[in-house]
Scaffold this motif. Structure first.
Motif, PDB file in Angstrom:
ATOM      1  N   ASP A 245      12.920  27.461  10.106  1.00 14.76           N
ATOM      2  CA  ASP A 245      13.225  26.975   8.765  1.00 14.76           C
ATOM      3  C   ASP A 245      12.166  27.437   7.771  1.00 14.76           C
ATOM      4  OD1 ASP A 245      14.978  25.202   7.092  1.00 14.76           O
ATOM      5  OD2 ASP A 245      13.086  24.143   6.810  1.00 14.76           O
ATOM      6  N   LYS A 246      10.906  27.431   8.199  1.00 16.08           N
ATOM      7  CA  LYS A 246       9.814  27.898   7.345  1.00 16.08           C
ATOM      8  C   LYS A 246      10.021  29.363   6.948  1.00 16.08           C
ATOM      9  CE  LYS A 246       5.800  28.732   9.263  1.00 16.08           C
ATOM     10  NZ  LYS A 246       4.457  28.523   9.867  1.00 16.08           N
ATOM     11  N   LYS A 247      10.471  30.176   7.879  1.00 13.69           N
ATOM     12  CA  LYS A 247      10.699  31.592   7.587  1.00 13.69           C
ATOM     13  C   LYS A 247      11.831  31.757   6.567  1.00 13.69           C
ATOM     14  CE  LYS A 247       7.480  33.219  10.130  1.00 13.69           C
ATOM     15  NZ  LYS A 247       6.297  33.828   9.464  1.00 13.69           N
ATOM     16  N   MET A 248      12.873  30.941   6.683  1.00 14.60           N
ATOM     17  CA  MET A 248      13.974  30.995   5.720  1.00 14.60           C
ATOM     18  C   MET A 248      13.495  30.589   4.327  1.00 14.60           C
ATOM     19  SD  MET A 248      16.557  32.165   7.312  1.00 14.60           S
ATOM     20  CE  MET A 248      17.836  31.807   6.093  1.00 14.60           C
ATOM     21  N   ILE A 249      12.641  29.580   4.277  1.00 13.82           N
ATOM     22  CA  ILE A 249      12.097  29.140   2.989  1.00 13.82           C
ATOM     23  C   ILE A 249      11.228  30.228   2.377  1.00 13.82           C
ATOM     24  CG2 ILE A 249      10.511  27.480   1.915  1.00 13.82           C
ATOM     25  CD1 ILE A 249      11.573  25.443   3.994  1.00 13.82           C
TER      26      ILE A 249
END
Length: 277
Positions: A245-249
């Motif tokens: 999720d951090k990478k998507m953000i």
């Protein structure tokens, strides 16, 4: 008067020492920070999540709601409290307290403004984004959080957790009680959040006003990074989803900065897709 500066000046010397020597990173907690009648009025006019303009931050790493469209924020909160906390007098106070010179308020309140979380809401442990989304040489330095939660029971959870820089453990827990203000440095390892879903009644929400402060730096003098969510030692397999999720953000943050879009625009798009389902 929104903030009693005379009282703050009397304790400033001690507060500077408390702030700058605090662990796990510079921070301070003030109770009854705003003038009582002002805090009461801010709570009275605090809008409901169903009102216009709220951005719904709902993904793996957070479940909360924000309102940062200035024209939709209640007049008293916008013109009195936010205006005061972005004023030259308050900025000067923050500079003395933190030891950081040339602080700049974000008058666009991008990502800040007013926040609210319902039962089940949470915000995973993270270090904040380092650069203003639309000002590439503005480095984020300080957060000011004003809590407006009357009769907040400890059993509800929702305490702001400050974690060690190596993410080994939670060092400080701060209950989000009414008229409590938390000020802290937003360095690359200033990890904080309220990661466990709150258990307040359905008619209660966790309310806050969030303001961010920056310094203008030379381009390339510091690293541009989106919100850095981190797993706790006991998060287990959940750590994988936190990382993904951090990478998507991170991708979203790049798109936002490159094309000049904001969270409100994306929220509207997501809401359109929800309505079609």
């Amino acid at each position: 008067m929104i903030v009693d500066y005379s009282t703050k000046e009397n304790t400033l010397s001690d507060d500077i020492q408390r702030y700058q020597k605090a662990l796990p990173y510079p921070h301070i907690i003030f109770d009854n920070f705003l003038e009582t009648a002002s805090a009461e009025k801010a709570l009275a006019v605090f809008p409901k999540i169903k009102d216009d303009g709220w951005i719904h931050y709902v993904h793996v790493n957070e479940k909360k709601h924000g309102l940062n469209k200035l024209e939709l924020i209640p007049d008293f909160i916008r013109d009195e409290i936010i205006h005061e906390l972005n004023s030259p007098k308050f900025i000067q106070y923050l500079e003395q307290l933190t030891g950081i010179s040339n602080l700049l308020p974000d008058t666009t309140i991008e990502g800040g403004g007013i926040h609210q979380s319902e039962k089940g809401g949470y915000l995973n442990i993270h270090a904040d984004f380092t650069v203003h989304p639309h000002k590439k040489n503005w480095r984020r330095r300080v957060n000011v959080l004003v809590y407006l939660n009357k009769d907040w029971d400890a059993s509800y959870g929702g305490a702001l957790e400050l974690w060690e820089k190596d993410m080994s453990k939670c060092s400080v827990k701060i209950a989000p009680i009414f008229n409590r203000v938390v000020i802290f440095n937003t360095d690359e390892d200033s990890y904080h959040g309220f990661p466990d879903p709150i258990t307040c009644p359905k008619d209660v929400t966790r309310k806050s006003i969030a303001l961010y402060y920056f310094t203008e730096e030379k381009t390339g003098s510091f690293k541009r990074r989106s919100t850095n969510y981190r797993a706790r030692p006991n998060d287990g397999i959940k750590a994988i989803f936190i990382w993904l999720d951090k990478k998507m953000i991170s991708i979203y943050t790049w798109i936002k900065g490159t094309f000049g879009i904001n969270d409100d625009f994306v929220s509207k798009v997501l809401n359109m897709f929800r309505k079609k389902k």
